[in-house]
Write a protein that holds these residues in place. Structure first.
Motif, short mmCIF file in Angstrom:
data_model
loop_
_atom_site.label_atom_id
_atom_site.label_comp_id
_atom_site.label_asym_id
_atom_site.label_seq_id
_atom_site.Cartn_x
_atom_site.Cartn_y
_atom_site.Cartn_z
N UNK B 61 14.12 39.52 -36.09
CA UNK B 61 13.48 40.25 -34.99
C UNK B 61 13.22 39.26 -33.87
N UNK B 62 13.43 39.64 -32.63
CA UNK B 62 13.21 38.67 -31.56
C UNK B 62 11.73 38.34 -31.42
N UNK B 79 5.86 47.39 -22.38
CA UNK B 79 6.58 46.74 -23.48
C UNK B 79 7.77 45.99 -22.89
N UNK B 80 8.29 45.04 -23.65
CA UNK B 80 9.41 44.26 -23.13
C UNK B 80 10.65 45.14 -22.94
N UNK B 81 11.48 44.76 -21.99
CA UNK B 81 12.71 45.47 -21.62
C UNK B 81 12.45 46.81 -20.91
N UNK B 82 11.21 47.00 -20.47
CA UNK B 82 10.90 48.23 -19.75
C UNK B 82 11.62 48.25 -18.40
N UNK B 83 12.05 49.43 -18.01
CA UNK B 83 12.71 49.63 -16.72
C UNK B 83 11.78 50.50 -15.86
N UNK B 129 15.18 43.76 -9.62
CA UNK B 129 16.00 43.26 -10.73
C UNK B 129 15.16 42.85 -11.92
N UNK B 130 15.70 41.93 -12.71
CA UNK B 130 15.00 41.50 -13.92
C UNK B 130 13.87 40.53 -13.59
N UNK B 132 11.25 38.03 -15.50
CA UNK B 132 10.76 37.40 -16.73
C UNK B 132 9.29 37.05 -16.48
N UNK B 133 8.42 37.75 -17.18
CA UNK B 133 6.97 37.63 -16.91
C UNK B 133 6.32 36.77 -17.99
N UNK B 134 5.67 35.69 -17.54
CA UNK B 134 4.95 34.81 -18.46
C UNK B 134 3.46 35.10 -18.35
N UNK B 150 10.15 40.89 -20.57
CA UNK B 150 11.12 41.19 -19.51
C UNK B 150 10.86 42.60 -18.99
N UNK B 152 12.31 45.15 -15.80
CA UNK B 152 13.28 45.29 -14.71
C UNK B 152 12.80 46.34 -13.72
N UNK B 154 14.12 48.57 -10.73
CA UNK B 154 15.34 49.06 -10.07
C UNK B 154 15.12 50.49 -9.58
#
Lengths: 233, 159
Positions: B61-62, B79-83, B129-130, B132-134, B150, B152, B154
């Motif tokens: 799992x990542x 959540x991560x990879x949300x658009x 765009x993408x 990357x949030x720290x 992450x 994105x 758009x």
């Protein structure tokens, strides 16, 4: 002798049965372990990513291209990206492209909706260079151990609280924002001194090697003016 | 006389064979039983042997460093990879009480504090765009916890 021969046979057969049973037992345990470790066999997903029809965007490198689908390695996970007639493609120069324009190993941003089987029905694929999206900011909390002044900038050494064997050489200038813990802007002269604890948001300095530039500093133990003692009569 | 002696000898011989066979069976049985006990693997190896199976073949799992069990910093939304279709986003989550919250995108820095229950909610602005949030939280004891996701942004139409 005949008696021995008659008795010896069942013993051999019994050993073979034991061995076969043992092998079956091991196989059964292996199957159990593999099924426990295999995330595909478990429908629950605590990240919530398996909720139906969620708009998502996966960034990663293409590992396989087939007609109508791309396999994308995103954050060490292989994602199945389904493409169709409605999918639009954009190349690295922001020009319209085709699926055939993409190659294995290329990094892309795939946008679409995620199905319950975690595959994506893709609406848009954009060629995206990984260097263009990288976030170079680092957030470090630690203690100042050394400060040196120059004409235009100040350089200090910070030992992070997370790893005291490490140290960061950090440069600040007039553009660096220094605040207290409540977000109030404060002067650097009294707060960038040895022994002070602070949080630094830094990025690699483009001019000096092995040095970071501080974009934002948050002083955790700001200098407060102690009240003047009232002289007793 | 000779015949009776002959029968007696035969009887003794048969008796000796039977006794020998019984003794032989007993000894052989005991030996095989002992050997069987010695070679039959106990239940423990059945459990330990499977650890040799290369479980690495299962894709992990990542897990970012943020998701380790000891990390109190949890991001509830997004959540991560949300658009998302708007540049304005609120990052909310929980961490240790009264902690400094720092959110760094590639272009901007956002700061805030968690409340006495450890909850926080911080509005941030995304780039197109993408992103990357720290995210980091630093508690009053100077313990730092990190999270990365992450998101994105758009405006393209998603079917």
């Amino acid at each position: 002798m005949a008696i021995f021969l008659i008795i010896a046979k069942p013993i051999i057969a019994q050993e073979a049965t034991n061995s076969a049973t043992k092998t079956e037992d091991i196989k059964g345990i292996l199957r159990q372990i593999v099924s426990q470790d295999n995330p595909q066999s478990d429908n629950s997903d605590n990240t919530g990513s398996n909720q139906p029809r969620l708009p998502k965007a996966f960034f990663g490198s293409i590992t396989k291209i087939n007609a109508g689908e791309i396999t994308l390695n995103s954050q060490n996970e292989n994602r199945l990206i389904r493409t169709g007639e409605e999918t639009t493609y954009v190349d690295s120069k922001r020009r319209p492209a085709k699926l055939t324009s993409f190659k294995e190993g290329q990094t892309v941003l795939a946008m679409g909706v995620v199905n319950t089987d975690l595959s994506m029905d893709c609406s848009r694929i954009v060629a995206t260079d990984s260097q263009s999206v990288i976030n170079t900011h680092q957030i470090v909390s630690g203690q100042i151990v050394d400060v040196s002044q120059s004409q235009n900038s100040t350089i200090f050494v910070l030992i992070p609280s997370k790893n005291k064997n490490n140290q960061y050489q950090i440069k600040i200038d007039s553009k660096t924002v220094l605040t207290d813990a409540k977000g109030k802007t404060i002067a650097s002269a009294k707060n960038i001194v040895s022994g002070k604890k602070l949080i630094a948001v830094i990025k690699p300095d483009s001019q000096i090697a092995q040095t970071f530039y501080a974009v934002r500093l948050i002083a955790l133990d700001t200098t407060t003016i102690s009240p003047t003692p009232t002289p007793k009569p | 006389m000779l015949l009776s002696q002959y029968y007696s000898m035969i009887k003794e011989l048969i008796l000796a064979i039977i006794i020998g066979a019984i003794l032989g069976l007993g000894v052989t049985g005991s030996y095989l039983s002992y050997k069987g006990k010695k070679t039959t693997p106990p239940s423990q190896p059945l459990v330990t042997e499977p650890t040799l199976v290369p479980t690495t073949s299962v894709s992990p799992q990542p897990v970012s460093e943020s998701e380790s069990n000891s990390n109190p910093l949890t991001i509830i939304s997004p959540t991560t990879d949300t658009l998302v279709s708007s540049p304005n986003l609120t990052v909310s989550g929980t961490t240790t009480p009264d902690s400094q919250i720092i959110i760094a995108t590639a272009a901007n820095i956002f700061t805030g504090q968690s409340d006495t229950n450890g909850k926080f909610s911080l509005p941030i602005k995304l780039e197109s765009g993408l992103n990357i949030i720290k995210i980091s939280s630093i508690d009053p004891q100077n313990n730092q916890f990190d999270y990365q996701l992450n998101v994105t942004y758009s405006t393209a139409k998603i079917n």
